[in-house]
Design a protein around this motif. Structure first.
Motif, PDB file in Angstrom:
ATOM      1  N   TYR A 138       0.810  -1.238   0.000  1.00 43.25           N
ATOM      2  CA  TYR A 138       0.000   0.000   0.000  1.00 43.25           C
ATOM      3  C   TYR A 138       0.839   1.283   0.000  1.00 43.25           C
ATOM      4  O   TYR A 138       0.279   2.381   0.086  1.00 43.25           O
ATOM      5  N   GLU A 139       2.154   1.146  -0.065  1.00 44.01           N
ATOM      6  CA  GLU A 139       3.111   2.255  -0.228  1.00 44.01           C
ATOM      7  C   GLU A 139       3.345   3.146   0.994  1.00 44.01           C
ATOM      8  O   GLU A 139       4.455   3.577   1.232  1.00 44.01           O
ATOM      9  N   GLY A 184      -1.872   5.085   2.586  1.00 47.12           N
ATOM     10  CA  GLY A 184      -2.390   4.044   1.699  1.00 47.12           C
ATOM     11  C   GLY A 184      -2.965   2.867   2.474  1.00 47.12           C
ATOM     12  O   GLY A 184      -4.007   2.307   2.108  1.00 47.12           O
ATOM     13  N   ASN A 197      -7.052   1.680   2.898  1.00 45.85           N
ATOM     14  CA  ASN A 197      -7.454   0.332   2.468  1.00 45.85           C
ATOM     15  C   ASN A 197      -7.713  -0.607   3.644  1.00 45.85           C
ATOM     16  O   ASN A 197      -7.593  -1.836   3.504  1.00 45.85           O
TER      17      ASN A 197
END
Length: 296
Positions: free
Chosen positions: A213-214, A218, A222
């Motif tokens: 998810y960086e 992120g 999510n």
């Protein structure tokens, strides 16, 4: 300015390392008047070794200025687990700065900020002038400062043992970008700085989440996609997660200024010799002619 290569030294990292490397068996090096000098002696050895190895054109030494910083204001527990400095080290805090000054190296520090923040601020300032930067430290937190122009030199165990990180090495060895190091610390916390991160999330899980998810943003965006247990852990520690990310972030806009031209590596051997003789660093006095060739 492209040929300039500035070395930013994390003073406390070298001084503490110098202290413990030179106090084995309980023996502490002292002058004949009884002034402890073991940490300063180790500091000088490490500094000169790194300068001869990486050949900077300019050198600056950055220092912490007391334990109260903007981080302790945000979080009472920040570094609250640190023991007091050993008694023999205390008089060496001022002494080492005198030695650094004898090399005509600027000592930089600012109340309310850590040495890391001074280093980050100066690295960004010099980079914008097309200068290459080497950061000398033992602290992996500094890896967040790696860029195309800034490398971080981590001192490892033993003499002349360094790991040098640029953006590519960082990705190859750690799988993360410099910016992701901040988010990693936000997730897992830092035991040496005494902030917790998210309870129950270890490095392996954190790296996996960041690869997918960086960033923390992120991951939070999510949350429904995460496993039930990881989602529950993050949700219950969301405020702490954001606080820890803030604590982990090195400030690159500290109110500090040190012009690159004030840090030219051109020590006066006579001035250094005088300081070494005063501290009874007789073996180092003999090396002055050798390090003179490093500056020539």
């Amino acid at each position: 300015m492209d040929n300039n290569n500035v070395m930013l030294i994390d003073g406390m990292a070298l001084l503490f390392r110098g202290y413990y490397a030179n106090s084995y068996g309980g023996y502490i090096r002292k002058t004949s008047a009884g002034l402890p000098t073991n940490a300063v002696y180790g500091f000088v050895k490490y500094m000169l070794d790194a300068i001869s190895r990486f050949k900077p054109t300019h050198v600056i030494c950055c220092w912490d200025m007391g334990s109260k910083t903007f981080r302790t204001e945000k979080y009472d527990g920040y570094k609250a687990n640190r023991p007091d400095a050993p008694l023999e080290l205390v008089p060496q805090f001022d002494l080492v700065k005198e030695v650094v000054s004898s090399f005509n190296i600027p000592n930089v520090g600012i109340a309310g900020f850590e040495a890391d923040d001074c280093i980050g601020t100066l690295a960004r300032k010099f980079e914008s002038d097309d200068t290459n930067v080497h950061i000398l430290t033992g602290d992996h937190d500094m890896l967040q400062l790696v860029t195309d122009r800034t490398r971080v030199i981590i001192m490892k165990k033993g003499a002349s043992n360094y790991a040098v990180y640029d953006a590519q090495t960082l990705l190859e060895e750690k799988q993360l970008t410099a910016a992701q190091f901040i988010d990693l610390k936000g997730l897992i916390g830092d035991t040496s700085d005494n902030y917790p991160g998210v309870k129950g999330i270890g490095e392996k899980t954190a790296v996996k989440l960041l690869l997918e998810y960086e960033s923390i943003d992120g991951i939070v965006a999510n949350l429904p996609s995460l496993s039930k247990s990881v989602k529950a852990k993050i949700e219950s520690d969301l405020d702490m997660l954001h606080l820890c990310r803030e604590l982990a972030t090195i400030k690159c806009d500290a109110p500090i200024d040190c012009a690159v031209e004030d840090s030219l590596w051109r020590p006066d051997p006579d001035k250094v010799r005088e300081k070494f003789l005063e501290l009874e660093f007789n073996s180092l006095v003999k090396e002055i002619s050798a390090f003179h060739s490093v500056v020539a």
